[in-house]
Design a protein around this motif. Structure first.
Motif, PDB file in Angstrom:
ATOM      1  N   ARG A 175       0.682   3.877  -2.948  1.00 52.24           N
ATOM      2  CA  ARG A 175       0.260   5.384  -3.026  1.00 52.24           C
ATOM      3  C   ARG A 175       1.302   6.243  -3.464  1.00 52.24           C
ATOM      4  NH1 ARG A 175      -3.005   7.713   2.193  1.00 52.24           N
ATOM      5  NH2 ARG A 175      -3.069   9.898   1.708  1.00 52.24           N
TER       6      ARG A 175
ATOM      7  N   MET B 103      -7.121   5.179  -1.792  1.00 51.73           N
ATOM      8  CA  MET B 103      -7.803   5.496  -0.816  1.00 51.73           C
ATOM      9  C   MET B 103      -8.867   4.332  -0.510  1.00 51.73           C
ATOM     10  SD  MET B 103      -7.175   8.517   0.342  1.00 51.73           S
ATOM     11  CE  MET B 103      -5.730   7.874   0.021  1.00 51.73           C
TER      12      MET B 103
ATOM     13  N   SER C 150       0.879  -0.995  -0.090  1.00 56.48           N
ATOM     14  CA  SER C 150       0.118  -0.144  -0.010  1.00 56.48           C
ATOM     15  C   SER C 150       0.884   1.173   0.028  1.00 56.48           C
ATOM     16  CB  SER C 150      -0.938  -0.254   1.272  1.00 56.48           C
ATOM     17  OG  SER C 150      -0.220  -0.125   2.343  1.00 56.48           O
TER      18      SER C 150
ATOM     19  N   ALA D 172      -7.143   1.590   1.337  1.00 56.94           N
ATOM     20  CA  ALA D 172      -6.830   2.246   2.655  1.00 56.94           C
ATOM     21  C   ALA D 172      -7.844   2.345   3.664  1.00 56.94           C
ATOM     22  CB  ALA D 172      -6.123   3.560   2.660  1.00 56.94           C
ATOM     23  N   GLY D 173      -9.211   1.911   3.063  1.00 54.75           N
ATOM     24  CA  GLY D 173     -10.355   1.856   4.041  1.00 54.75           C
ATOM     25  C   GLY D 173     -11.053   3.059   4.243  1.00 54.75           C
ATOM     26  N   ASP D 174     -10.526   4.121   3.275  1.00 53.05           N
ATOM     27  CA  ASP D 174     -11.182   5.651   3.398  1.00 53.05           C
ATOM     28  C   ASP D 174     -12.229   5.772   2.167  1.00 53.05           C
ATOM     29  OD1 ASP D 174     -11.784   8.258   3.459  1.00 53.05           O
ATOM     30  OD2 ASP D 174      -9.787   8.914   3.364  1.00 53.05           O
ATOM     31  N   ALA D 175     -13.234   4.804   2.441  1.00 53.07           N
ATOM     32  CA  ALA D 175     -14.353   5.104   1.256  1.00 53.07           C
ATOM     33  C   ALA D 175     -15.063   6.382   0.881  1.00 53.07           C
ATOM     34  CB  ALA D 175     -15.369   4.242   1.876  1.00 53.07           C
ATOM     35  N   ILE D 176     -14.971   7.202   1.723  1.00 52.18           N
ATOM     36  CA  ILE D 176     -15.468   8.684   1.461  1.00 52.18           C
ATOM     37  C   ILE D 176     -14.692   9.327   0.595  1.00 52.18           C
ATOM     38  CG2 ILE D 176     -16.133  10.721   2.544  1.00 52.18           C
ATOM     39  CD1 ILE D 176     -17.358   9.633   4.984  1.00 52.18           C
ATOM     40  N   SER D 177     -13.359   9.326   0.910  1.00 53.80           N
ATOM     41  CA  SER D 177     -12.364   9.925  -0.049  1.00 53.80           C
ATOM     42  C   SER D 177     -12.369   9.129  -1.475  1.00 53.80           C
ATOM     43  CB  SER D 177     -11.065  10.065   0.674  1.00 53.80           C
ATOM     44  OG  SER D 177     -10.917  10.922   1.502  1.00 53.80           O
ATOM     45  N   ALA D 178     -12.467   8.023  -1.348  1.00 53.85           N
ATOM     46  CA  ALA D 178     -12.209   7.085  -2.546  1.00 53.85           C
ATOM     47  C   ALA D 178     -13.370   7.452  -3.413  1.00 53.85           C
ATOM     48  CB  ALA D 178     -12.160   5.565  -2.206  1.00 53.85           C
ATOM     49  N   GLU D 179     -14.355   7.589  -2.828  1.00 49.17           N
ATOM     50  CA  GLU D 179     -15.824   7.986  -3.623  1.00 49.17           C
ATOM     51  C   GLU D 179     -15.670   9.364  -4.202  1.00 49.17           C
ATOM     52  OE1 GLU D 179     -20.810   7.677  -3.684  1.00 49.17           O
ATOM     53  OE2 GLU D 179     -19.563   7.203  -1.921  1.00 49.17           O
TER      54      GLU D 179
END
Length: 209
Positions: A50, A82, A46, A85-92
Motif C-alpha cells: 500500500r 483495496m 500489505s 484489503a477486502g474493500d471491494a467497493i473502493s477497489a472497483e
C-alpha cells in the motif's frame, strides 16, 4: 528511490514531455515504486504494498497529466491494494476509473492525451482489465454473482491483447518507442508492471519479424 528523485525538479501537474531530461526522473521514480509494490504483493506484505502504491500515485499525480498512463496505472495498483484489503467497493471504483481513462488514451483523440502514450496505455489497460475481472469474479452485488461482468472484462482484455498490444510488440514502431531517454519507455512503464521482462519480450517479438 531517493537517488531517482534527488536533484531533479518538475512542474506541478505534468509540465513536460515524459522523455525529456526534466521529466524522465518522474517515470523512473514511479517505476521504482511499482517494483516495490509488486515485490510486497508477492511477499504478502500489505502494508508495504500500500505504501509503495500510494507513493507512486502521489508522485505521478504531482508531476504528470491526468490521463498519463503512469498515473492511471498507479490508480489501478491502488485498486489492487483495496482488493487485497477486502474493500471491494473502493477497489472497483479505482479499477473502473483507471480502465475507463486508459481506454480513452488507447482509443486516441481524448483531450489532454498524446499518441505516444498509446503503447503504454494498452499494456496498462490490459493488466488493469484482468485485475478488475479477477475482483468481480470473486464478489457479489445484492446477492447476485458478478461472473458475467468479469467475463466481459476478460473478453475485452483478450481483444486488446490481439489488437493494440500485438501492434506494440510486433511493429517496427515499437523499436523506436523503446529507444528513448533513460532506458526507454518499456523499461519505465511496462517493465515495472509485472514480473515479466517486457523489454525482453518486445525485442524478442521484433527480432522474429
Amino acid at each position: 528511490v531517493e537517488e531517482v528523485h534527488g536533484g531533479q525538479s518538475g512542474g506541478q501537474g505534468g509540465g513536460g514531455e515524459e522523455g525529456s531530461d526534466g521529466a524522465s526522473w518522474v517515470l523512473r521514480g514511479v517505476a521504482a515504486h511499482w517494483r516495490l509494490h509488486h515485490a510486497a504483493v508477492d511477499a504478502s506484505d500489505s502494508k508495504r504494498s500500500r505504501e509503495a502504491a500510494e507513493a507512486a500515485a502521489e508522485l505521478a499525480k504531482a508531476y504528470l497529466p491526468p490521463l498519463h498512463p503512469c498515473l492511471l496505472g498507479s490508480v489501478a495498483r491502488l485498486g489492487l491494494v483495496m482488493a487485497e484489503a477486502g474493500d471491494a467497493i473502493s477497489a472497483e471504483g479505482l479499477y473502473r476509473s483507471a480502465t475507463d481513462d486508459l481506454a480513452k488514451v488507447v482509443a486516441g483523440g481524448a483531450d489532454g492525451t498524446q499518441a505516444s502514450w498509446r503503447p503504454a496505455a494498452s499494456v496498462e489497460l490490459h493488466s488493469s482489465l484482468l485485475a478488475y475481472a479477477s475482483l468481480l469474479s470473486r464478489i457479489e452485488w445484492n446477492g447476485k454473482s458478478r461472473v458475467a461482468a468479469a467475463a466481459a472484462l476478460y473478453s475485452q482484455a483478450q481483444q486488446l491483447a490481439a489488437g493494440e498490444m500485438a501492434q506494440v510488440l510486433a511493429t517496427a514502431a515499437a523499436r523506436e518507442h523503446v529507444s528513448g531517454v533513460a532506458g526507454g519507455a518499456v523499461e519505465m512503464w511496462y517493465g515495472a508492471t509485472t514480473g515479466l521482462d517486457m523489454m525482453h519480450l518486445v525485442w524478442q517479438q521484433l527480432d522474429t519479424k
